[in-house]
Enzyme design. Structure first.
Site, PDB file in Angstrom:
ATOM      1  N   LYS A  12      -2.724   8.735  -3.877  1.00  8.22           N
ATOM      2  CA  LYS A  12      -1.343   8.824  -2.945  1.00  8.22           C
ATOM      3  C   LYS A  12      -1.095   7.389  -2.742  1.00  8.22           C
ATOM      4  O   LYS A  12      -1.858   6.488  -2.872  1.00  8.22           O
ATOM      5  CB  LYS A  12      -1.738   9.524  -1.868  1.00  8.22           C
ATOM      6  N   ASP A 138      -7.028  12.035   5.332  1.00  4.10           N
ATOM      7  CA  ASP A 138      -6.200  12.065   4.402  1.00  4.10           C
ATOM      8  C   ASP A 138      -6.395  13.648   3.687  1.00  4.10           C
ATOM      9  O   ASP A 138      -5.551  13.898   2.906  1.00  4.10           O
ATOM     10  CB  ASP A 138      -6.278  10.897   3.212  1.00  4.10           C
TER      11      ASP A 138
END
Ligand code: ATP
Length: 281
Positions: A12, A138
């Site tokens: 990401k 996350d």
């Protein structure tokens, strides 16, 4: 019955990372816009008769036992299933480690999603995200699986209405930047109000208008090369560039593949950095 599965676990980048506050327990309240990019670790899962969880990775900086966040994901789901089977997890890393790209969290989410199927648990995405946030901040984002506004410590996710695809050049100068060190050295700025963020972006230029990462205020003074990389990427045609997460990886956003690949090749010629070209996914 299905006994094994191969999963691509993407990295990401943070288009935006605002640190909103600090909690008494040391966690931070964040407001982030998070985007997956198709630089992927390959995670192979196998159900086996011999009980226990075995993780292999073959990289000196990634633990293979209980210290691996993928191991923890497997334990959580095995406990829920009550199964006496074992799980083998093989991870082929492509995502640089401790780089601000969320590699460990993505491997963890891949195991949650994969074992949910292999063990036929039928857990909802919401439930997997609840389990995920106990393993890493996350992880819920990677379970969620789409570009999102992430709030709280990262577990409150809202999908964006519209986001353009972009080409992304990832540059990791291989500096030892620990996430804990970055947060410990962060001075929280007093803000009456956070700038409002749109939840719909028509094109890459609009996305670049909101690029911002509060953690750069810690990393750039200590490691000026991060700023040099940002400038180089823009000089080579990126519409915008930013450090991802707690760094040290910097990404440049490009509208077209050819310019992105040329920028990466130019940087690779002159530096001994990790470089990758990826697409948002
Ligand atoms: P964070 O911002 O959460 O620190 P990151 O993307 O910067 O994430 P990761 O690559 O996830 O960093 O690795 C962070 C630490 O977690 C490393 O020190 C590593 O040893 C450990 N770790 C545990 N499991 C994994 C895994 N599957 N892949 C990579 N690192 C892992």
């Amino acid at each position: 019955m299905l006994q094994s599965m191969i999963i691509q676990a993407p990295a990401k980048v943070n288009y935006r990372l605002d640190v909103v506050g600090r909690r008494p327990n040391g966690y931070h309240d964040l407001r982030m816009i998070m985007q997956r990019v198709n630089l992927c670790d390959e995670v192979t899962l196998r159900l086996v008769a011999q009980p226990g969880i075995r993780v292999t990775c073959g990289q000196h900086d990634v633990p293979e036992g209980e210290g691996n966040i993928a191991w923890k994901a497997a334990r959580a789901l095995l406990e829920l299933s009550g199964s006496d089977q074992g799980v083998e997890i093989e991870i082929v890393k492509q995502i640089p480690v401790a780089a601000g790209l969320g590699g460990g969290s993505s491997d963890c989410a891949a195991v949650l999603l994969g074992l949910n199927e292999l063990l036929r648990l039928g857990l909802s995405l919401e439930r997997l995200m609840e389990i995920g946030v106990t393993l890493g901040a996350d992880v819920p984002f990677f379970v969620f699986g789409q570009t999102a506004l992430a709030e709280g410590i990262g577990e409150l996710l809202t999908p964006l209405a519209k986001v353009p695809t972009a080409w992304v050049v990832l540059v990791n100068p291989n500096l030892p930047v620990s996430t804990a060190w970055v947060y410990q050295n962060l001075q929280l700025t007093q803000r009456d109000q956070l700038a409002k963020l749109p939840n719909s972006f028509e094109n890459v230029a609009e996305l670049c208008d909101i690029l911002g990462n509060d953690l750069e205020s810690v990393t750039i003074p200590a490691f000026p090369v991060i700023d040099e990389i940002k400038r180089s990427l823009v000089g080579l045609g990126a519409s915008g560039a930013l450090m991802s997460g707690s760094g040290p990886t910097v990404f440049g956003l490009f509208e077209d593949e050819a310019t992105a690949r040329k920028a990466a090749a130019d940087l690779q010629q002159h530096h001994n950095w990790f470089l990758a070209v990826a697409e948002t996914c």
